[in-house]
Design an enzyme around this catalytic site. Structure first.
Site, mmCIF file in Angstrom:
data_model
loop_
_atom_site.group_PDB
_atom_site.id
_atom_site.type_symbol
_atom_site.label_atom_id
_atom_site.label_comp_id
_atom_site.label_asym_id
_atom_site.label_seq_id
_atom_site.Cartn_x
_atom_site.Cartn_y
_atom_site.Cartn_z
ATOM 1 N N ASN A 88 81.427 36.334 -11.515
ATOM 2 C CA ASN A 88 80.032 36.655 -11.665
ATOM 3 C C ASN A 88 79.426 37.879 -11.485
ATOM 4 O OD1 ASN A 88 77.339 36.430 -12.332
ATOM 5 N ND2 ASN A 88 77.078 34.830 -10.476
ATOM 6 N N LYS A 106 76.913 39.186 -12.065
ATOM 7 C CA LYS A 106 75.323 39.393 -11.956
ATOM 8 C C LYS A 106 74.711 40.230 -12.918
ATOM 9 C CE LYS A 106 76.013 36.663 -7.738
ATOM 10 N NZ LYS A 106 75.523 36.528 -6.558
ATOM 11 N N HIS A 151 72.709 28.714 -11.806
ATOM 12 C CA HIS A 151 73.010 29.558 -10.609
ATOM 13 C C HIS A 151 71.884 29.664 -9.825
ATOM 14 C CE1 HIS A 151 74.224 32.936 -8.082
ATOM 15 N NE2 HIS A 151 75.400 32.599 -8.556
ATOM 16 N N GLU A 160 70.529 31.808 -8.217
ATOM 17 C CA GLU A 160 69.389 32.936 -8.332
ATOM 18 C C GLU A 160 68.653 32.661 -9.442
ATOM 19 O OE1 GLU A 160 72.576 35.977 -8.417
ATOM 20 O OE2 GLU A 160 73.053 35.712 -6.344
ATOM 21 N N GLU A 213 78.095 26.297 -4.523
ATOM 22 C CA GLU A 213 77.863 27.609 -3.938
ATOM 23 C C GLU A 213 76.620 27.468 -3.070
ATOM 24 O OE1 GLU A 213 79.100 30.973 -6.867
ATOM 25 O OE2 GLU A 213 77.066 30.618 -7.149
ATOM 26 N N GLY A 228 76.261 36.450 -1.188
ATOM 27 C CA GLY A 228 75.970 37.644 -1.002
ATOM 28 C C GLY A 228 75.378 37.851 0.651
ATOM 29 N N SER A 273 80.389 34.763 -0.618
ATOM 30 C CA SER A 273 81.067 35.624 -0.023
ATOM 31 C C SER A 273 82.271 35.486 0.046
ATOM 32 C CB SER A 273 80.416 35.514 1.419
ATOM 33 O OG SER A 273 78.953 36.119 1.481
HETATM 34 P P1 13P Z 1 78.786 36.604 -3.657
HETATM 35 O O1 13P Z 1 80.477 36.483 -3.669
HETATM 36 O O2 13P Z 1 78.510 37.932 -3.930
HETATM 37 O O3 13P Z 1 78.428 36.055 -2.247
HETATM 38 O O4 13P Z 1 78.308 35.693 -4.882
HETATM 39 C C1 13P Z 1 78.578 34.453 -5.066
HETATM 40 C C2 13P Z 1 77.938 33.952 -6.387
HETATM 41 O O5 13P Z 1 76.586 33.861 -6.344
HETATM 42 C C3 13P Z 1 78.783 33.887 -7.610
HETATM 43 O O6 13P Z 1 78.069 33.062 -8.488
#
Ligand code: 13P
Length: 244
Positions: A4, A6, A90, A92, A162, A168, A208
């Site tokens: 992903n 983002k 997601h 976010e 997740e 992150g 992560s």
């Molecule tokens: P990270 O791998 O940067 O922690 O992000 C995970 C994520 O949100 C994947 O959708």
């Protein structure tokens, strides 16, 4: 193994990525790879992946088929780019754009109706975990966002666990924590859709993930794949994760 991106990479950066990434994963025919770039780079990603088994996904899909929904992109528009997957729900999107469990269901159905495979994201916040609410939150997210699907629809979805506190942050969830969460999700799947559907369900872990921890994570029988954010932005590092 899903990446992903983002809100990262232009279309030309996407083309450069694929030129480097393709040969690195040429000998990984036995695993599925999905990359989810921003909407504006979908075309470049589809072109970059041509002739490979790398699938391309969007990061969200509109509930509606067409019309006055400024800023939204419909499933048929995504499918027309050549994308075959989309993320839904997601954390976010939940955090920054107010998406709720109630929105996850119609977005998932819209994806399925456009022949896209939805990767539905669930997971608890740090507060939920600290207050012992993880099981309750996962059960609620399943009940509202996934439970109402028909068995045929359910058979076509992928779920990604997740935990918000692991995204992150560099704090990967331990294999024990992930296994427990995946078991809760699979138990909910079993009680709503039966043993066979629950066993066939693919549950990815995200939060992560990096080349250093991917192998340990993939060694857990409950973890069927990984959803990688930051570490998927670099072709070398995502290829190392795919190979793990
Ligand atoms: P990270 O791998 O940067 O922690 O992000 C995970 C994520 O949100 C994947 O959708």
């Amino acid at each position: 193994m899903a990446g992903n991106w983002k809100m990262n990479k232009t279309s030309s950066e996407t083309s450069e990525y694929f030129a480097e990434f393709r040969p690195l994963v040429a000998d990984t025919e036995d695993r599925e790879i999905v990359i989810c770039p921003p909407f504006t780079a979908l075309d470049a990603a589809v072109k970059g992946a041509l002739g490979t088994r790398i699938a391309i996904g969007a990061q969200n899909v509109a509930r509606a088929k067409a019309g006055a929904y400024t800023s939204e992109v419909s499933g048929s528009m995504l499918r027309a780019t050549g994308a075959t997957y989309t993320l839904v729900g997601h954390s976010e999107c939940r955090k920054h754009f107010g998406e709720t469990d109630e929105v996850v269901l119609p977005r998932t159905i819209a994806a399925l109706e456009s022949d896209l495979t939805p990767i539905i994201c669930v997971g608890e916040s740090p507060e939920d975990r600290a207050s012992g609410q993880t099981e309750m939150v996962l059960t609620r997210q399943f009940a509202k966002g996934i439970g109402p699907l028909t068995p045929a629809q359910f058979g076509r979805v992928v779920i990604a666990y997740e935990p918000v506190w692991a995204i992150g942050t560099g704090k990967t969830a331990t294999p024990e924590v992930i296994t427990e969460a995946h078991r809760i999700i699979r138990r909910e799947a079993r009680s709503r859709f039966g043993d066979e559907a629950a066993e066939a369900l693919r549950i990815l872990y995200g939060g992560s993930v990096n080349p250093g921890n991917a192998k340990t994570l993939m060694a857990q029988p409950e973890i069927d794949g990984l959803l990688v954010g930051n570490a998927s932005l670099d072709p070398q590092s995502f290829a190392a994760i795919v190979k793990a």
